[in-house]
Design a protein around this motif. Sequence first.
Motif, mmCIF file in Angstrom:
data_model
loop_
_atom_site.group_PDB
_atom_site.id
_atom_site.type_symbol
_atom_site.label_atom_id
_atom_site.label_comp_id
_atom_site.label_asym_id
_atom_site.label_seq_id
_atom_site.Cartn_x
_atom_site.Cartn_y
_atom_site.Cartn_z
ATOM 1 N N ALA A 38 0.815 -1.216 0.000
ATOM 2 C CA ALA A 38 0.000 0.000 0.000
ATOM 3 C C ALA A 38 0.845 1.262 0.000
ATOM 4 O O ALA A 38 0.385 2.332 -0.412
ATOM 5 N N MET A 39 2.099 1.151 0.442
ATOM 6 C CA MET A 39 3.001 2.306 0.483
ATOM 7 C C MET A 39 3.902 2.385 -0.748
ATOM 8 O O MET A 39 4.557 3.402 -0.962
ATOM 9 N N GLY A 40 3.956 1.299 -1.508
ATOM 10 C CA GLY A 40 4.885 1.262 -2.629
ATOM 11 C C GLY A 40 4.248 0.714 -3.881
ATOM 12 O O GLY A 40 3.049 0.864 -4.121
ATOM 13 N N VAL A 41 5.058 0.055 -4.688
ATOM 14 C CA VAL A 41 4.605 -0.558 -5.936
ATOM 15 C C VAL A 41 4.819 -2.060 -5.850
ATOM 16 O O VAL A 41 5.909 -2.515 -5.475
ATOM 17 N N ALA A 365 7.709 9.393 -5.783
ATOM 18 C CA ALA A 365 6.995 8.118 -5.826
ATOM 19 C C ALA A 365 5.573 8.210 -5.285
ATOM 20 O O ALA A 365 4.858 7.202 -5.277
ATOM 21 N N ASP A 366 5.150 9.402 -4.873
ATOM 22 C CA ASP A 366 3.821 9.523 -4.265
ATOM 23 C C ASP A 366 2.710 9.107 -5.226
ATOM 24 O O ASP A 366 1.703 8.542 -4.822
ATOM 25 N N ARG A 367 2.882 9.402 -6.513
ATOM 26 C CA ARG A 367 1.816 9.140 -7.478
ATOM 27 C C ARG A 367 1.588 7.649 -7.736
ATOM 28 O O ARG A 367 0.574 7.270 -8.309
ATOM 29 N N THR A 368 2.537 6.799 -7.325
ATOM 30 C CA THR A 368 2.388 5.366 -7.617
ATOM 31 C C THR A 368 2.116 4.529 -6.367
ATOM 32 O O THR A 368 2.032 3.303 -6.469
ATOM 33 N N ARG A 369 1.968 5.152 -5.226
ATOM 34 C CA ARG A 369 1.803 4.368 -3.992
ATOM 35 C C ARG A 369 0.525 3.538 -4.055
ATOM 36 O O ARG A 369 -0.534 4.022 -4.428
#
Length: 553
Positions: A38-41, A365-369
């Motif tokens: 949920a925090m990453g990709v 990276a906020d847009r892909t979390r």
Amino acid sequence: MGQIRNILFVMYDQLRHDYLSCAGHPTMKTPNFDRLAAMGVRFSRAYVQSPVCGASRMSFYTGRYVHSHGAAWNNFPLKVGEATLGDHLRRLGVESWLVGKTHMRADAEGMARLGLSPDSVIGARVADCGFDVWIRDDGLVAEGPEGFYDSKRSPYNEWLRQQGYEGHNPWHSNANSGIDENGDLASGWLLKNAAEPANIREEDSETPWLTRQAMAFIEGHKGGAPWLCHLSYIKPHWPYIVPAPWHDLYGPDDVVPPVRDMAERDDPHPVFNAFMNNQPGQAFSRDDVRLSVIPAYMGLVAQCDDQFGKLLDYLQASGRMDDTMIVLTSDHGDYLGDHWMGEKDLFHDPSVRIPLIVYDPRPEADRTRGTVCDALVEAIDLAPTFVEAMGGVPPAHVLEGRSLAPFLHGEPVTGWREAVFSEYDYSAMALAGNLGLGPNEARLFMVFDGRYKFIHAEGGFRPMLFDLETDPQELVDLGKLPGHEAEIERLERMLFDWARRPAQRTAISHDEILGMRGKSRRYGIIIGAVDPDELAPDLRAKISGRAGRDYRG
């Protein structure tokens, strides 16, 4: 949220790509793995470069295909001279540390030839995959008639004895064995004992022990140089036995049906047939074995997830989440009875496909979390990702993967790979001899282009071919059926092109090579000129003018 200062590179051993609840498993619950996703990709189509521990890990650590680094199976030495993560990161001022397993065997002969003492700093790094060692334990303290499988000392075994566990090998007798109804040892090596709780306090078992070691490492490096910490767990790798309360968290009702079909046994590929009929394959083809072992495997995964949650809590409480990239992955999967097989070894998705979740703390990276990326990704992509994350430029003539940063930051990606590749050298296995194969013949190569999975087998065997668009469970081998010659020829050509890459040209970069073009003339090497007027003035100046004294007579 700022720049990346540290990297926590977490690897589990033999964790299947689909045994995470965020990956869609219907009964397995992994709230903390899901928390990272949920925090990453989450990369849904990530593949290892070999479906066996040692060879796969050497590709992770070098960023190179097995065909390039040469450590093609467990206990095949990684040759001296192969650059590793530690080598690339130290140039950037980043320390590279190990907590746990590498399954790497040092090239002792090569080290001796070069005069590298294992006791020196450089020699120790060469012997440990380029890492500085916080603690190394490869986790298989098995013992047979000819001695121990791993002759190196086991810090975990020594620690267990310090905690009061008796015997010369508490790794086996306690951490990986239970007690049966008669009070006898219920060895975890025997699959019938998988449902027994391991004879150990839960907090003393391997996974919590390594988690505490990782926390101690991070505590000990506060305020120091930037670091990469490779936290490498042994579980959920066999022996399939787990301490309470994880041993009965799951039961037979939680086991999903096997992915297999009787048609797979009808005129199978000879190599596939050999693996189906080896001891693990025969065992995991039995429903009673699966219903006993898989709940234990799920319990091991659940314990791993629980400990990962403790690690995340610690990082958040200490403020490290703001500057630490976190990667969660595995070195390969586990068939668990799918395709009539146990263990790993071949190229069906349960074996060669891995979980991969990357958390990047940077604002970019906020847009892909919380997103899922379905690009074709290889294990060797992590090394250039790490180099780039720490401010470096990945050396393309050495690292054969590509940085995942564009996917992490939601940037346009052009010219991404058309296929992923994996290899398997089974020449050291008994079944290679049963097939009548020599060391150069017992090798397999996989090409997967996102739809078709092609497997080339040395030794004069026919290829295997699966169409995952029409057959996502890989049950129908099209390689034995007519009508697929064009796809086989196309994928063979792709494999041929891949095999011809200049993988060993690692001592000189592409830019250096381009800079050399035409330079030999600038250093006086004139080839093919007939008349001085054909040369630039400064070139002909060095070869023109009056002759000196005549010595001919």
